[in-house]
Motif scaffolding. Structure first.
Motif, PDB file in Angstrom:
ATOM      1  N   MET A   1       8.361  42.122  49.576  1.00  0.00           N
ATOM      2  CA  MET A   1       7.350  42.026  50.607  1.00  0.00           C
ATOM      3  C   MET A   1       6.166  41.247  50.036  1.00  0.00           C
ATOM      4  N   THR A   2       5.735  40.219  50.755  1.00  0.00           N
ATOM      5  CA  THR A   2       4.618  39.403  50.297  1.00  0.00           C
ATOM      6  C   THR A   2       3.296  40.120  50.555  1.00  0.00           C
ATOM      7  N   ARG A   3       2.259  39.591  49.973  1.00  0.00           N
ATOM      8  CA  ARG A   3       0.925  40.180  50.144  1.00  0.00           C
ATOM      9  C   ARG A   3       0.498  40.139  51.616  1.00  0.00           C
ATOM     10  N   THR A   4       0.812  39.042  52.298  1.00  0.00           N
ATOM     11  CA  THR A   4       0.459  38.919  53.718  1.00  0.00           C
ATOM     12  C   THR A   4       1.176  39.984  54.536  1.00  0.00           C
ATOM     13  N   GLU A   5       2.461  40.200  54.253  1.00  0.00           N
ATOM     14  CA  GLU A   5       3.216  41.240  54.957  1.00  0.00           C
ATOM     15  C   GLU A   5       2.616  42.617  54.717  1.00  0.00           C
ATOM     16  N   GLU A   6       2.221  42.870  53.470  1.00  0.00           N
ATOM     17  CA  GLU A   6       1.609  44.154  53.146  1.00  0.00           C
ATOM     18  C   GLU A   6       0.317  44.367  53.926  1.00  0.00           C
ATOM     19  N   LEU A   7      -0.505  43.328  54.007  1.00  0.00           N
ATOM     20  CA  LEU A   7      -1.763  43.433  54.746  1.00  0.00           C
ATOM     21  C   LEU A   7      -1.520  43.686  56.229  1.00  0.00           C
ATOM     22  N   LEU A   8      -0.555  42.964  56.798  1.00  0.00           N
ATOM     23  CA  LEU A   8      -0.241  43.157  58.213  1.00  0.00           C
ATOM     24  C   LEU A   8       0.328  44.550  58.463  1.00  0.00           C
ATOM     25  N   PHE A   9       1.190  45.008  57.565  1.00  0.00           N
ATOM     26  CA  PHE A   9       1.773  46.339  57.740  1.00  0.00           C
ATOM     27  C   PHE A   9       0.714  47.423  57.609  1.00  0.00           C
ATOM     28  N   ASP A  10      -0.212  47.253  56.662  1.00  0.00           N
ATOM     29  CA  ASP A  10      -1.294  48.221  56.498  1.00  0.00           C
ATOM     30  C   ASP A  10      -2.179  48.277  57.736  1.00  0.00           C
ATOM     31  N   ALA A  66       4.111  36.652  59.070  1.00  0.00           N
ATOM     32  CA  ALA A  66       3.523  36.504  57.729  1.00  0.00           C
ATOM     33  C   ALA A  66       3.972  35.199  57.099  1.00  0.00           C
ATOM     34  N   ARG A  67       5.237  34.830  57.281  1.00  0.00           N
ATOM     35  CA  ARG A  67       5.738  33.570  56.730  1.00  0.00           C
ATOM     36  C   ARG A  67       5.032  32.376  57.377  1.00  0.00           C
ATOM     37  N   LEU A  68       4.805  32.441  58.694  1.00  0.00           N
ATOM     38  CA  LEU A  68       4.067  31.359  59.376  1.00  0.00           C
ATOM     39  C   LEU A  68       2.644  31.232  58.842  1.00  0.00           C
ATOM     40  N   ILE A  69       2.009  32.353  58.588  1.00  0.00           N
ATOM     41  CA  ILE A  69       0.646  32.328  58.049  1.00  0.00           C
ATOM     42  C   ILE A  69       0.645  31.742  56.649  1.00  0.00           C
TER      43      ILE A  69
END
Length: 72
Positions: A1-10, A66-69
């Motif tokens: 899980m990337t950092r962006t995914e973690e932020l979105l999930f949080d 997240a990948r698009l971002i």
């Protein structure tokens, strides 16, 4: 899980994001995002590939958003 995914999930707490959450992330109105999805450009194609329809509701895969971002 990337950092962006973690932020979105949080922030949103789900692997599927509703339309209004994606509009907020991209800095657009909900209706503006709907219009963008109906157009024929590169961003709309990428967003449509992340789209999941459950009944009448439209969701987007968090990992794809997240990948698009990250690509931008």
């Amino acid at each position: 899980m990337t950092r962006t995914e973690e932020l979105l999930f949080d922030r949103y707490g789900s692997p599927l994001l509703p339309l209004d959450a994606v509009a907020e992330i991209l800095g657009r109105s909900t209706n503006g995002l709907r219009v963008s999805l109906s157009s024929n450009n590169e961003m709309a194609c990428k967003l449509r590939s992340a789209k999941v329809k459950l009944g009448r509701r439209i969701y987007f895969r968090m990992s794809e958003i997240a990948r698009l971002i990250d690509e931008a």
